[in-house]
Design an enzyme around this catalytic site. Structure first.
Site, PDB file in Angstrom:
ATOM      1  N   CYS A 131       0.811  -1.226   0.000  1.00 22.10           N
ATOM      2  CA  CYS A 131       0.000   0.000   0.000  1.00 22.10           C
ATOM      3  C   CYS A 131       0.845   1.277   0.000  1.00 22.10           C
ATOM      4  CB  CYS A 131      -0.934   0.000   1.201  1.00 22.10           C
ATOM      5  SG  CYS A 131      -0.134  -0.430   2.767  1.00 22.10           S
ATOM      6  N   ARG A 179       3.419   4.264  12.178  1.00 23.10           N
ATOM      7  CA  ARG A 179       1.966   4.149  12.312  1.00 23.10           C
ATOM      8  C   ARG A 179       1.428   5.304  13.142  1.00 23.10           C
ATOM      9  NH1 ARG A 179      -0.175   0.051   9.638  1.00 23.10           N
ATOM     10  NH2 ARG A 179       0.715  -2.028   9.850  1.00 23.10           N
ATOM     11  N   HIS A 193      -3.453   6.259   4.450  1.00 21.13           N
ATOM     12  CA  HIS A 193      -2.045   6.534   4.717  1.00 21.13           C
ATOM     13  C   HIS A 193      -1.687   7.931   4.203  1.00 21.13           C
ATOM     14  CE1 HIS A 193      -1.561   2.480   5.847  1.00 21.13           C
ATOM     15  NE2 HIS A 193      -0.755   2.028   4.905  1.00 21.13           N
TER      16      HIS A 193
END
Lengths: 347, 347
Positions: free
Chosen positions: A135, A242, A249
């Protein structure tokens, strides 16, 4: 079997990416009767809601999965290794969302906006497996690739702000429940993620190579970028972090081009791409956020400016640029990209 | 007046930084009878709890504030401009936490671990104002300065993960209340911050220069670093981003040294500093987090590794390094640094 029977199997149909695959496919006109849904034994027998129609979820079994001409694997690398090559051998097009085959030299790794041509071998042979990238790699490359095509790309250094969705539905539930607990004055108890995620940020929870000091997520961004671009020379590094965000994101990207460009040229190049939305309102202080990117197919790009830590050319052009991007990790970072690959294969 | 009367005034005593100043000073042995607390008219007459003793909060008035030999200003730039120079003129040592005088060429801007010697002029003259740097600058420099001293620093590029505490107590309350609302399915309603902060990240809410595309926070990190180091040549840039964290900032820092160093040398250099705690456990995947940094006087440093996007020397040494740091924005980023400056002045 082949895609010509019109059937589509989804393995891992109960997961975050599997659910998003169902949603995107039905949005694009795939009717419930064309979908075959599979998951682990634990979920077998349950019904999934597919655009209002209940569809049974069956236990993953290669024969039943392979009745469809097109298979999306949204399961673990282990499952992908077990059944991906078998399904391809049996004549399916397989799009695998796991990392199992991404760096296999014989497997295409595809972001359709960047290297759609890489699917040609599989498409023309009527069977085979294509890998869906990580991703963070996808979201970075859809924004940087237009600049590479025009000016060349020498180097990228990124710092990420990654949603917990990358760790699955359980991690999303943990962020919500842990946040509730912390607001009630309780101690956070991490179970799915490696660190407390409520009101906290932490280094990505993938394994780290003790030699390089890079975690697996960071190494993927390096290796996959080189493979997708077919450019073993491009220099890439990333710091993957994170943040307490549910599903999109963001990335602070510093890109060094091979040739200098102006701000107007960079902005125009990015604005010309249908898959990007330039959000770069300096006067109003409005730029990409994961909240704005959630549920969107487009990736948001902003904070476009030359790097103040490098000399610009006398005419103001520069080879060194900052971008800040936000993209939906579950959609473009996973399910949407996979669907686009499937469409390239079966078009 | 002078510090020799032992009295200490805090202006802005009801704010986040003012409260932390009280806590740090009493922890360091300052008794409640030595503190004079001031705030706006709205808070005047209230009592503050100072180590269990109630102390009256008075409306800010330069005569009363100046009865103390040492004054901490934890108020707005406007208040600092109004009363800072007057207090200094009257013989006080003034430590100002606002940005009002930071870039004034006649005013020292001090991180005690980095440029303690800069307070000499004020200290020796027995009066005067010293400016406390921006929180993001302080947290970056305490980590990078040890490397600069040994190998020289050519360039820093940072991406920040900033807590909402930098926008004050109201922003911290907004993060909590907005998070509760979002968990109940309500729409977030930003009032203090410019964007929804619950489960979101966004470009720092300070004003942006439409010409450069940099916001004020980023420009501070550039300008203040050059001033504190006395090095107008050092190249600095930053992307400043707010994250849903209450009180500690984190920064992904890429530093280019003038001379190459090895990993062992860098780590040893950082470990030798009492104000840093190296958290760099590659095997256990444990690195700095704002949660671990909250309430700490030390700044946490980890993710120490050479930049993979630059060639290393044949012997593995490199000039290009990544660091990830977390530091308490309210303590070392503001109140603790100010107290240390006060101690340098009155030692």
């Amino acid at each position: 079997m082949s895609e010509r029977n019109g059937l589509i199997s989804i393995v891992g149909a109960t997961g975050v990416v599997g659910q998003e695959l169902i949603s995107i496919l039905t949005d694009r006109g795939v009717t419930p009767d064309r979908l075959r849904l599979f998951a682990s034994a634990r979920s077998a027998g349950k019904q999934a809601d597919v655009a209002g129609t209940p569809v049974e979820i069956r236990e993953t079994e290669v024969g039943a999965v392979g009745e469809a001409g097109l298979v999306y694997l949204a399961a673990s690398s282990g499952v992908a290794r077990d059944i991906g090559p078998v399904l391809a051998e049996r004549g399916c097009f397989v799009v695998d969302n796991s990392s199992a085959f991404r760096m296999d030299p014989a497997t295409a790794l595809v972001v359709p906006e960047v290297n759609a041509e890489s699917v040609a071998g599989v498409r023309d042979s009527g069977r085979g497996l294509v890998a869906n990238p990580n991703c963070s790699t996808i979201i970075m490359l859809v924004a940087v690739d237009p600049l590479r095509r025009r000016w060349g790309c020498e180097r990228i250094v990124a710092s990420t702000y990654q949603a917990v969705s990358g760790a699955g539905a359980a991690a999303m539930a943990e962020l919500e429940s842990q946040t509730r607990a912390v607001l009630q004055g309780e101690e956070p108890r991490p179970e799915v993620l490696s660190e407390p995620c409520a009101f906290n940020v932490f280094s990505h929870d993938s394994d780290m190579d003790p030699e390089t000091g890079r975690n697996v997520e960071e190494q993927k961004m390096i290796d996959e970028t080189r493979k997708i671009w077919g450019d073993p020379e491009v220099m890439v590094d990333a710091t993957c972090i994170r943040v307490p965000v549910l599903r999109a994101h963001s990335e602070s990207i510093r890109v060094t081009l091979k040739e200098p460009a102006s701000l107007d040229e960079i902005r125009a190049e990015l604005e010309s791409k249908a898959w990007l939305r330039v959000m770069d309102d300096r006067a109003g202080n409005r730029f990409p956020t994961p909240r704005a990117a959630s549920g969107q197919d487009v990736t948001l790009v902003g904070r476009i400016r030359p790097d103040a830590a490098q000399e610009s050319e006398p005419d103001g052009r520069s080879r060194h640029w900052h971008l800040f991007v936000s993209g939906d990790q579950i959609r473009k970072g996973a399910a949407l990209n996979a669907v686009q690959i499937g469409e390239l294969l079966t078009r």
